[in-house]
Design an enzyme around this catalytic site. Structure first.
Site, PDB file in Angstrom:
ATOM      1  N   GLU A 293       0.847  -1.198   0.000  1.00  0.00           N
ATOM      2  CA  GLU A 293       0.000   0.000   0.000  1.00  0.00           C
ATOM      3  C   GLU A 293       0.881   1.247   0.000  1.00  0.00           C
ATOM      4  O   GLU A 293       1.916   1.296   0.651  1.00  0.00           O
ATOM      5  CB  GLU A 293      -0.883  -0.023   1.241  1.00  0.00           C
ATOM      6  CG  GLU A 293      -1.760   1.209   1.427  1.00  0.00           C
ATOM      7  CD  GLU A 293      -2.521   1.191   2.751  1.00  0.00           C
ATOM      8  OE1 GLU A 293      -3.565   1.845   2.835  1.00  0.00           O
ATOM      9  OE2 GLU A 293      -2.063   0.511   3.703  1.00  0.00           O
TER      10      GLU A 293
ATOM     11  N   LYS B 256      -9.656   2.594  -2.207  1.00  0.00           N
ATOM     12  CA  LYS B 256      -9.845   1.958  -0.908  1.00  0.00           C
ATOM     13  C   LYS B 256     -11.231   2.282  -0.340  1.00  0.00           C
ATOM     14  O   LYS B 256     -11.570   3.446  -0.129  1.00  0.00           O
ATOM     15  CB  LYS B 256      -8.755   2.425   0.050  1.00  0.00           C
ATOM     16  CG  LYS B 256      -8.704   1.700   1.387  1.00  0.00           C
ATOM     17  CD  LYS B 256      -7.523   2.215   2.200  1.00  0.00           C
ATOM     18  CE  LYS B 256      -7.343   1.492   3.514  1.00  0.00           C
ATOM     19  NZ  LYS B 256      -6.185   2.023   4.266  1.00  0.00           N
TER      20      LYS B 256
ATOM     21  N   CYS C 191      -5.431  -2.925   2.653  1.00  0.00           N
ATOM     22  CA  CYS C 191      -5.184  -2.836   4.086  1.00  0.00           C
ATOM     23  C   CYS C 191      -6.445  -2.981   4.949  1.00  0.00           C
ATOM     24  O   CYS C 191      -6.914  -4.095   5.175  1.00  0.00           O
ATOM     25  CB  CYS C 191      -4.449  -1.533   4.393  1.00  0.00           C
ATOM     26  SG  CYS C 191      -3.483  -1.584   5.942  1.00  0.00           S
TER      27      CYS C 191
END
Length: 258
Positions: free
Chosen positions: A44, A110, A144
């Site tokens: 990331e 995300k 994540c």
């Protein structure tokens, strides 16, 4: 159609908020990867680290890194996946790119911004799940904090591979290890997690623990060192296991409305 997919996971320390140094560092590592590898997975925010100050990064760096990924993919005839800071229409995104050596790139923003760090106050949250096809494999990439939300990753599309790119800190690494394995088992899919190592500019320590789990949650590779990990994904393993156990046929039906 390919029956195997060879992947390389680059687990690395990162230069804090320095895209130029990080691109050079990753370029040197990519140059050592064997020709047979089909897909390279980066962490990331691989050009900056997990910074909550995207304004410290030049606005041109997002486009610059995408062009760099395209150049690497073409030069080494390999696909690449990783997330970066990207500025679009005045808003910052933690945006993942899938860049194949030829063809159309794909993006994923995300979905679950990390509120504990204030990511939700700085970066726009994505709204769309991404599934893309590559060399006969259906792949779902996430970022994540998405790992903590099983409904978002639930395998209603019959994808073959889940990928999580991350900056997951040492103090919560047990959750990372546990949830990666759980996502593989519950979705009957390969699950790949690529974390960084080292200490970032905010003094958070990262221990790696990048790993690949097979459809039954068995570990294939795992590391706590700065290194490149390799694994071969097998389409027959997916199909034979799902045919034998048929657990996905009993999954709950639902629609996401928010």
């Amino acid at each position: 159609m390919s029956t195997t997919l060879n992947i390389a996971l680059i687990q690395s320390n990162l230069y804090w908020e320095d895209p130029v140094k990080n691109r050079k560092m990753f370029e040197d590592k990519i140059d050592t990867i064997p020709d047979y590898v089909d897909l390279i997975v980066l962490p990331e925010m691989f050009t900056t680290g997990f910074t909550m100050k995207p304004k410290n990064i030049a606005q041109s760096e997002g486009d610059g890194t995408v062009e760099w990924m395209k150049r690497m993919a073409q030069q080494y005839n390999v696909a690449m996946v990783g997330s970066i800071i990207f500025l679009e229409n005045g808003k910052f995104f933690n945006r993942l790119y899938f860049v194949p050596p030829v063809g159309t790139l794909e993006i994923y923003d995300k979905k679950h911004t990390f509120t504990l760090a204030g990511e939700d106050e700085v970066y726009e949250a994505g709204k769309e799940k991404l599934i893309f096809e590559y060399k006969g494999f259906s792949i779902c990439p996430m970022i994540c904090y998405d790992l903590r939300f099983p409904v978002w990753s639930r395998n209603t599309e019959d994808y073959d591979v889940l990928i999580y790119v991350a900056n997951w800190p040492k103090k919560r690494i047990n959750a990372w290890d546990t949830l990666l394995k759980a996502r593989a088992v519950e979705n009957m899919a390969y699950c790949i997690g690529v974390n960084r190592i080292g200490t970032d500019g905010a003094d958070f320590e990262y221990p790696g623990h990048s790993a690949v789990y097979d459809v039954l949650g068995e570990p294939m590779v795992y590391s706590e060192a700065e290194e490149i990990l390799y694994a071969t994904l097998d389409k027959a393993h997916i199909e034979n296991t799902r045919k034998k156990l048929r657990f996905l046929e009993d999954r709950d039906s639902f629609n996401l409305i928010g």
